[in-house]
Design an enzyme around this catalytic site. Structure first.
Site, PDB file in Angstrom:
ATOM      1  N   ASP A 123       0.863  -1.044   0.168  1.00 24.08           N
ATOM      2  CA  ASP A 123      -0.001  -0.004   0.202  1.00 24.08           C
ATOM      3  C   ASP A 123       0.698   1.322  -0.131  1.00 24.08           C
ATOM      4  O   ASP A 123       0.545   2.286  -0.680  1.00 24.08           O
ATOM      5  CB  ASP A 123      -0.885  -0.169   1.226  1.00 24.08           C
ATOM      6  CG  ASP A 123      -1.819  -1.140   1.124  1.00 24.08           C
ATOM      7  OD1 ASP A 123      -2.353  -1.749   0.172  1.00 24.08           O
ATOM      8  OD2 ASP A 123      -1.996  -1.742   2.517  1.00 24.08           O
ATOM      9  N   HIS A 160      -5.239  -3.536   5.598  1.00 21.34           N
ATOM     10  CA  HIS A 160      -4.893  -4.083   4.151  1.00 21.34           C
ATOM     11  C   HIS A 160      -6.036  -4.246   3.483  1.00 21.34           C
ATOM     12  O   HIS A 160      -6.267  -5.499   2.904  1.00 21.34           O
ATOM     13  CB  HIS A 160      -3.810  -4.653   4.242  1.00 21.34           C
ATOM     14  CG  HIS A 160      -3.509  -5.139   2.994  1.00 21.34           C
ATOM     15  ND1 HIS A 160      -2.842  -4.417   1.857  1.00 21.34           N
ATOM     16  CD2 HIS A 160      -3.606  -6.540   1.863  1.00 21.34           C
ATOM     17  CE1 HIS A 160      -2.681  -4.954   0.827  1.00 21.34           C
ATOM     18  NE2 HIS A 160      -3.258  -6.298   0.691  1.00 21.34           N
TER      19      HIS A 160
HETATM   20  P1  NAD Z   1      -0.520 -18.416  -5.546  1.00 21.85           P
HETATM   21  O1  NAD Z   1      -1.478 -19.463  -5.184  1.00 21.85           O
HETATM   22  O2  NAD Z   1       0.268 -18.103  -6.415  1.00 21.85           O
HETATM   23  O3  NAD Z   1       0.886 -18.945  -4.341  1.00 21.85           O
HETATM   24  C1  NAD Z   1       0.341 -19.308  -3.164  1.00 21.85           C
HETATM   25  C2  NAD Z   1       1.175 -20.503  -2.529  1.00 21.85           C
HETATM   26  O4  NAD Z   1       0.825 -20.998  -1.414  1.00 21.85           O
HETATM   27  C3  NAD Z   1       1.109 -21.650  -3.625  1.00 21.85           C
HETATM   28  O5  NAD Z   1       2.550 -22.182  -4.067  1.00 21.85           O
HETATM   29  C4  NAD Z   1       0.667 -22.956  -2.654  1.00 21.85           C
HETATM   30  O6  NAD Z   1       0.907 -24.119  -2.926  1.00 21.85           O
HETATM   31  C5  NAD Z   1       1.218 -22.409  -1.268  1.00 21.85           C
HETATM   32  N1  NAD Z   1       0.382 -23.058  -0.081  1.00 21.85           N
HETATM   33  C6  NAD Z   1      -0.717 -23.282   0.216  1.00 21.85           C
HETATM   34  N2  NAD Z   1      -1.057 -23.862   1.034  1.00 21.85           N
HETATM   35  C7  NAD Z   1       0.244 -24.034   1.746  1.00 21.85           C
HETATM   36  C8  NAD Z   1       0.610 -24.536   3.087  1.00 21.85           C
HETATM   37  N3  NAD Z   1      -0.528 -24.986   3.744  1.00 21.85           N
HETATM   38  N4  NAD Z   1       1.865 -24.196   3.471  1.00 21.85           N
HETATM   39  C9  NAD Z   1       2.526 -23.735   2.547  1.00 21.85           C
HETATM   40  N5  NAD Z   1       2.342 -23.349   1.320  1.00 21.85           N
HETATM   41  C10 NAD Z   1       1.156 -23.517   0.863  1.00 21.85           C
HETATM   42  O7  NAD Z   1      -0.843 -16.950  -4.515  1.00 21.85           O
HETATM   43  P2  NAD Z   1       0.076 -15.546  -4.401  1.00 21.85           P
HETATM   44  O8  NAD Z   1      -0.412 -14.947  -5.799  1.00 21.85           O
HETATM   45  O9  NAD Z   1       1.405 -15.911  -4.166  1.00 21.85           O
HETATM   46  O10 NAD Z   1      -0.610 -15.084  -3.397  1.00 21.85           O
HETATM   47  C11 NAD Z   1      -0.536 -15.635  -1.944  1.00 21.85           C
HETATM   48  C12 NAD Z   1      -1.314 -14.809  -0.991  1.00 21.85           C
HETATM   49  O11 NAD Z   1      -0.877 -13.320  -0.517  1.00 21.85           O
HETATM   50  C13 NAD Z   1      -2.681 -14.553  -1.172  1.00 21.85           C
HETATM   51  O12 NAD Z   1      -3.645 -14.853  -0.017  1.00 21.85           O
HETATM   52  C14 NAD Z   1      -2.861 -13.073  -1.729  1.00 21.85           C
HETATM   53  O13 NAD Z   1      -3.920 -12.548  -1.471  1.00 21.85           O
HETATM   54  C15 NAD Z   1      -2.023 -12.446  -0.865  1.00 21.85           C
HETATM   55  N6  NAD Z   1      -1.395 -11.272  -1.247  1.00 21.85           N
HETATM   56  C16 NAD Z   1      -1.106 -10.279  -0.386  1.00 21.85           C
HETATM   57  C17 NAD Z   1      -0.756  -8.924  -0.314  1.00 21.85           C
HETATM   58  C18 NAD Z   1      -0.400  -7.889   0.701  1.00 21.85           C
HETATM   59  O14 NAD Z   1       0.005  -6.750   0.392  1.00 21.85           O
HETATM   60  N7  NAD Z   1      -0.288  -8.205   1.969  1.00 21.85           N
HETATM   61  C19 NAD Z   1      -0.349  -8.725  -1.824  1.00 21.85           C
HETATM   62  C20 NAD Z   1      -0.499  -9.683  -2.841  1.00 21.85           C
HETATM   63  C21 NAD Z   1      -1.234 -10.863  -2.300  1.00 21.85           C
HETATM   64  C1  LMR Z   2      -2.927  -6.407  -3.141  1.00 21.78           C
HETATM   65  O1  LMR Z   2      -3.205  -5.345  -2.494  1.00 21.78           O
HETATM   66  O2  LMR Z   2      -2.529  -6.404  -4.221  1.00 21.78           O
HETATM   67  C2  LMR Z   2      -3.174  -7.868  -2.347  1.00 21.78           C
HETATM   68  O3  LMR Z   2      -3.635  -7.657  -1.293  1.00 21.78           O
HETATM   69  C3  LMR Z   2      -3.850  -8.820  -3.369  1.00 21.78           C
HETATM   70  C4  LMR Z   2      -5.292  -8.356  -3.725  1.00 21.78           C
HETATM   71  O4  LMR Z   2      -5.938  -9.395  -3.393  1.00 21.78           O
HETATM   72  O5  LMR Z   2      -5.510  -7.230  -3.770  1.00 21.78           O
END
Ligand code: NAD
Ligand code: LMR
Length: 329
Positions: free
Chosen positions: A151, A179
């Protein structure tokens, strides 16, 4: 010797974040954990001639415990991402259990580590993590962080565009609250360096773009997930600050979603907002979160309105996480 762990290392965020951590000179050992593909990701990264030694683990043979054992920092991007039309809260059903399980392992084998939670909905997964750590008797609020850096990164980028500044310059824009959507509160009145003001006719659209920047990416990816590369950058930026501060570097501040009553300076912010978990600029140091900065003292009327909308939604998200941790289905 610094041991870092990425849980969810094979995913869209996990892979580029693993690459950045492999390149980080502050990391001596990098353990990758995921339910799939970590042997391949680890083998691939192991050919890079940077110093960190790479290992990859799967759940079999207690791989989670082996990966996290005695870690100094554990970064968690495990869990499902959004598709168009979903809110972050829609991810709760699956991701709450994933985060709970990973924190249980961390509590057992690396109770002193810094824990950085990326998995959404951050507003609820961080309270879940705190409750699990409390139940195991190892909760240190100064070491648990919800990563909201994306953010801040977005706010910096969008403000620079409007203000005609170079991106990547020394522009700081505090973003506080939570967030997701309206819980994200950018404080454009506190941009540093001072002297940058947002024109009235651009204010609402800019606030909206920071609050819903995640949706912009989800829509553009059209079903293929949410922000991954910008998140890997943001996650790395925050982790690097935590590690540098742990080594004694001073003056490192970044907003993060923390348990305020457990962080020096946080109690009065929690009282003022009515939210125990909240993101404010955090001064980092050898113990982790050394000080929560009270930026609420001189906010504008417009920002007060944003803050009211934020706390209403955020309180529910926090309660949902705490309730889940105590009564998992
Ligand atoms: P993705 O599906 O590409 O990757 C997630 C990974 O987690 C996969 O490889 C999956 O196998 C693994 N996984 C699932 N269960 C698991 C477990 N029990 N133990 C270990 N690994 C496990 O998803 P992504 O695009 O990498 O996003 C991941 C998360 O991050 C989502 O929840 C998304 O919303 C979040 N996210 C947060 C922010 C933020 O600003 N905080 C930003 C972007 C995404
Ligand atoms: C973001 O801010 O990009 C992440 O929290 C992923 C989402 O779900 O938007």
């Amino acid at each position: 010797m610094v041991k870092a762990v990425i849980a969810g290392a094979s995913g869209g965020i996990g892979q580029p974040l693993s690459l950045l951590m492999k390149l980080c000179p502050l990391v001596d050992e990098l353990a990758l954990y995921d339910v799939v593909n970590t042997p391949g990701v680890a083998a691939d990264l192991s050919h890079i001639s940077s110093t960190a030694k790479i290992t990859g683990y799967l759940p079999k043979d207690d791989g989670g415990k082996a990966a996290m054992k005695d870690a100094d920092i554990i970064i968690i991007p495990a869990g499902i991402p959004r598709k168009p039309g979903m809110t972050r809260d829609d991810l709760f059903k699956i991701n709450a259990g994933i985060v709970k399980g990973l924190i249980e392992i961390a509590a057992e084998v690396a109770p002193k580590s810094f824990i950085l939670v990326i998995s959404n909905p951050v507003n609820s997964t961080v309270p879940i993590a705190a409750e699990v750590l409390k139940a195991k008797g190892v909760f240190n609020p100064q070491k648990l962080f919800g990563v909201t850096t994306l953010d801040i990164v977005r706010a910096e980028t969008f403000v620079a565009e409007i203000a005609g500044k170079k991106t990547g310059s020394e522009l700081t824009v505090p973003v506080i609250g939570g967030h997701s959507g309206e819980t994200i509160v950018p404080l454009f009145s506190q941009i540093s360096p001072s002297g940058i003001s947002i024109p009235d006719d651009k204010y609402d659209a800019l606030v909206n773009r920071v609050q819903f920047g995640g949706d912009e990416v989800v829509k553009a990816k059209d079903g293929a997930g949410s922000a991954t590369l910008s998140m890997a950058y943001a996650g790395y930026r925050f982790a690097e600050k935590v590690l540098k501060a742990a080594k004694g570097e001073k003056g490192l501040v970044e907003p993060s979603f923390v348990y305020l009553p457990g962080v020096p300076g946080g109690k009065e912010i929690a009282e003022k907002t009515g939210c125990d978990f909240f993101s404010v600029p955090i001064e980092l140091g050898p113990n982790g979160a050394e000080k929560a900065t009270n930026v609420l003292g001189n906010i504008t009327e417009k920002e007060k309105k944003l803050l009211d909308a934020c706390t209403t939604g955020l309180k529910d998200n926090i309660t949902k996480g705490v309730t889940f941790a105590h009564n998992p289905p």
